[in-house]
Design a protein around this motif. Structure first.
Motif, PDB file in Angstrom:
ATOM      1  N   GLY A  41      27.676 -15.113  38.875  1.00  0.00           N
ATOM      2  CA  GLY A  41      28.192 -13.777  38.599  1.00  0.00           C
ATOM      3  C   GLY A  41      29.669 -13.661  38.905  1.00  0.00           C
ATOM      4  N   ALA A  42      30.086 -14.197  40.055  1.00  0.00           N
ATOM      5  CA  ALA A  42      31.492 -14.132  40.434  1.00  0.00           C
ATOM      6  C   ALA A  42      32.356 -14.942  39.466  1.00  0.00           C
ATOM      7  N   LEU A  43      31.898 -16.141  39.099  1.00  0.00           N
ATOM      8  CA  LEU A  43      32.647 -16.969  38.156  1.00  0.00           C
ATOM      9  C   LEU A  43      32.701 -16.327  36.776  1.00  0.00           C
ATOM     10  N   SER A  44      31.599 -15.722  36.369  1.00  0.00           N
ATOM     11  CA  SER A  44      31.553 -15.078  35.061  1.00  0.00           C
ATOM     12  C   SER A  44      32.601 -13.977  34.947  1.00  0.00           C
ATOM     13  N   ALA A  45      32.742 -13.202  35.997  1.00  0.00           N
ATOM     14  CA  ALA A  45      33.664 -12.074  35.962  1.00  0.00           C
ATOM     15  C   ALA A  45      35.116 -12.511  35.955  1.00  0.00           C
ATOM     16  N   THR A  46      35.414 -13.685  36.520  1.00  0.00           N
ATOM     17  CA  THR A  46      36.799 -14.150  36.576  1.00  0.00           C
ATOM     18  C   THR A  46      37.136 -15.137  35.471  1.00  0.00           C
ATOM     19  N   SER A  99      12.639 -23.211  27.576  1.00  0.00           N
ATOM     20  CA  SER A  99      13.143 -23.778  26.338  1.00  0.00           C
ATOM     21  C   SER A  99      12.799 -22.847  25.183  1.00  0.00           C
ATOM     22  N   GLY A 100      13.383 -23.115  24.016  1.00  0.00           N
ATOM     23  CA  GLY A 100      13.080 -22.334  22.826  1.00  0.00           C
ATOM     24  C   GLY A 100      13.411 -20.861  22.969  1.00  0.00           C
ATOM     25  N   LYS A 101      12.591 -20.021  22.345  1.00  0.00           N
ATOM     26  CA  LYS A 101      12.826 -18.582  22.397  1.00  0.00           C
ATOM     27  C   LYS A 101      12.730 -18.049  23.832  1.00  0.00           C
ATOM     28  N   ARG A 102      11.871 -18.637  24.635  1.00  0.00           N
ATOM     29  CA  ARG A 102      11.747 -18.208  26.028  1.00  0.00           C
ATOM     30  C   ARG A 102      13.066 -18.411  26.765  1.00  0.00           C
ATOM     31  N   PHE A 103      13.733 -19.511  26.473  1.00  0.00           N
ATOM     32  CA  PHE A 103      15.036 -19.786  27.064  1.00  0.00           C
ATOM     33  C   PHE A 103      16.072 -18.775  26.590  1.00  0.00           C
ATOM     34  N   VAL A 104      16.165 -18.561  25.277  1.00  0.00           N
ATOM     35  CA  VAL A 104      17.168 -17.646  24.721  1.00  0.00           C
ATOM     36  C   VAL A 104      16.957 -16.231  25.252  1.00  0.00           C
ATOM     37  N   ALA A 105      15.703 -15.766  25.292  1.00  0.00           N
ATOM     38  CA  ALA A 105      15.414 -14.408  25.747  1.00  0.00           C
ATOM     39  C   ALA A 105      15.741 -14.229  27.221  1.00  0.00           C
ATOM     40  N   THR A 106      15.435 -15.234  28.051  1.00  0.00           N
ATOM     41  CA  THR A 106      15.699 -15.116  29.486  1.00  0.00           C
ATOM     42  C   THR A 106      17.187 -15.228  29.779  1.00  0.00           C
ATOM     43  N   VAL A 107      17.905 -16.033  29.003  1.00  0.00           N
ATOM     44  CA  VAL A 107      19.370 -16.060  29.115  1.00  0.00           C
ATOM     45  C   VAL A 107      19.939 -14.676  28.831  1.00  0.00           C
ATOM     46  N   ALA A 108      19.404 -14.002  27.809  1.00  0.00           N
ATOM     47  CA  ALA A 108      19.879 -12.658  27.479  1.00  0.00           C
ATOM     48  C   ALA A 108      19.650 -11.694  28.634  1.00  0.00           C
ATOM     49  N   ALA A 109      18.470 -11.780  29.262  1.00  0.00           N
ATOM     50  CA  ALA A 109      18.186 -10.909  30.403  1.00  0.00           C
ATOM     51  C   ALA A 109      19.138 -11.190  31.555  1.00  0.00           C
ATOM     52  N   ALA A 110      19.397 -12.485  31.820  1.00  0.00           N
ATOM     53  CA  ALA A 110      20.325 -12.849  32.889  1.00  0.00           C
ATOM     54  C   ALA A 110      21.740 -12.367  32.574  1.00  0.00           C
ATOM     55  N   ALA A 111      22.130 -12.486  31.300  1.00  0.00           N
ATOM     56  CA  ALA A 111      23.478 -12.070  30.901  1.00  0.00           C
ATOM     57  C   ALA A 111      23.672 -10.568  31.043  1.00  0.00           C
ATOM     58  N   VAL A 112      22.620  -9.784  30.804  1.00  0.00           N
ATOM     59  CA  VAL A 112      22.722  -8.329  31.001  1.00  0.00           C
ATOM     60  C   VAL A 112      23.085  -8.023  32.448  1.00  0.00           C
ATOM     61  N   ALA A 113      22.435  -8.699  33.397  1.00  0.00           N
ATOM     62  CA  ALA A 113      22.741  -8.489  34.819  1.00  0.00           C
ATOM     63  C   ALA A 113      24.180  -8.873  35.126  1.00  0.00           C
ATOM     64  N   LEU A 114      24.644  -9.972  34.557  1.00  0.00           N
ATOM     65  CA  LEU A 114      26.014 -10.426  34.810  1.00  0.00           C
ATOM     66  C   LEU A 114      27.039  -9.454  34.245  1.00  0.00           C
ATOM     67  N   HIS A 115      26.855  -9.049  32.999  1.00  0.00           N
ATOM     68  CA  HIS A 115      27.848  -8.206  32.337  1.00  0.00           C
ATOM     69  C   HIS A 115      27.855  -6.787  32.904  1.00  0.00           C
ATOM     70  N   ALA A 116      26.709  -6.286  33.353  1.00  0.00           N
ATOM     71  CA  ALA A 116      26.658  -4.929  33.904  1.00  0.00           C
ATOM     72  C   ALA A 116      27.562  -4.798  35.119  1.00  0.00           C
ATOM     73  N   GLY A 117      27.474  -5.759  36.021  1.00  0.00           N
ATOM     74  CA  GLY A 117      28.302  -5.700  37.225  1.00  0.00           C
ATOM     75  C   GLY A 117      29.778  -5.786  36.934  1.00  0.00           C
ATOM     76  N   ARG A 118      30.151  -6.658  36.001  1.00  0.00           N
ATOM     77  CA  ARG A 118      31.585  -6.813  35.766  1.00  0.00           C
ATOM     78  C   ARG A 118      32.178  -5.688  34.933  1.00  0.00           C
ATOM     79  N   VAL A 119      31.380  -5.059  34.060  1.00  0.00           N
ATOM     80  CA  VAL A 119      31.903  -3.915  33.316  1.00  0.00           C
ATOM     81  C   VAL A 119      32.301  -2.795  34.273  1.00  0.00           C
ATOM     82  N   VAL A 120      31.439  -2.516  35.245  1.00  0.00           N
ATOM     83  CA  VAL A 120      31.755  -1.489  36.246  1.00  0.00           C
ATOM     84  C   VAL A 120      32.997  -1.876  37.045  1.00  0.00           C
TER      85      VAL A 120
END
Length: 239
Positions: free
Chosen positions: A130-135, A153-174
């Motif tokens: 999260g810290a690296l993502s924001a900088t 892997s597969g769609k399970r991987f892509v969908a879970t990456v999306a969920a993780a990315a939401v958490a990362l981007h929410a913190g840095r937008v604020v």
């Protein structure tokens, strides 16, 4: 350059939905060549937040919820702290962090090194990523190896990456907002990018379901990383 934002946004959404990662940092590095790293971070963060929310909704049945929740516990505070730090960092430092992040990801894709964390490391890994993502941006390039190591892997991987990315981007937008990085100009760019990324998500899901297998998806991922390095090298010499 503003008229090209829809094209780059669709490309970012398409690429990330196909390969799970790469679209965000490709978009970030492209914008940094024109407006600089700080403005690129602030412009892409809202678009990637909403774009990943859209991708998460489309693929919600595929998400590994225990892993996504564990990662979010660390990612939200980590990205918030990193976002506050990014608001005060010199642009040269931000640009080199972007270059280092992308080069490391290419090295992993080429099997020059490997990172194999355990699934139990999700929360602490989320803090650091999260810290690296924001900088430095490019969160998916580090989230990807982490979730692959957890067996996704597969769609399970892509969908879970999306969920993780939401958490990362929410913190840095604020954090970017509190740090004064969000302006009317960056908000306009973010709005254009958001619609384009969502369009790319829809196109990518259609292509993935009908035309693409996992082997070819990996090739697309690797090609996108190599392009990212090229953009980074060009960007390092700017400003």
């Amino acid at each position: 350059m503003l008229v090209l934002l829809p094209f780059f946004g669709v490309l970012a959404g398409l690429l990330t939905t196909l390969a799970g990662l790469g679209g965000g940092i490709l978009l970030l590095l492209g914008l940094s060549l024109v407006w600089g790293p700080a403005a690129a971070l602030a412009s892409t963060a809202p678009a990637m937040l909403l774009g990943n929310l859209h991708r998460l909704w489309m693929m919600r049945s595929e998400v590994d919820r225990p892993i996504a929740k564990a990662f979010a516990w660390g990612a939200v505070p980590g990205s918030f702290a990193g976002g506050l730090l990014a608001a005060w960092m010199p642009e040269g430092v931000l640009r080199w962090l972007m270059l280092g992040m992308t080069a490391a990801a290419v090295g992993r894709a080429l099997d020059l090194w490997s990172w194999r964390p355990k699934a139990s490391a999700m929360a602490p890994a989320g803090v650091g990523i999260g810290a690296l993502s924001a900088t430095a941006g490019g969160a998916g390039l580090l989230v990807g190896p982490l979730l692959m190591a957890a067996g996704l892997s597969g769609k399970r991987f892509v969908a879970t990456v999306a969920a993780a990315a939401v958490a990362l981007h929410a913190g840095r937008v604020v954090a970017y907002g509190l740090g004064g990085m969000m302006t009317g100009e960056t908000a306009l760019r973010a709005a254009v990018l958001t619609g384009a990324v969502m369009g790319g998500n829809l196109l990518g899901l259609w292509v993935r379901d009908r035309l693409l297998d996992e082997k070819n998806a990996h090739r697309i991922e690797l090609a996108s990383l190599l392009v990212c390095v090229g953009l980074s090298v060009v960007g390092v010499g700017k400003g």
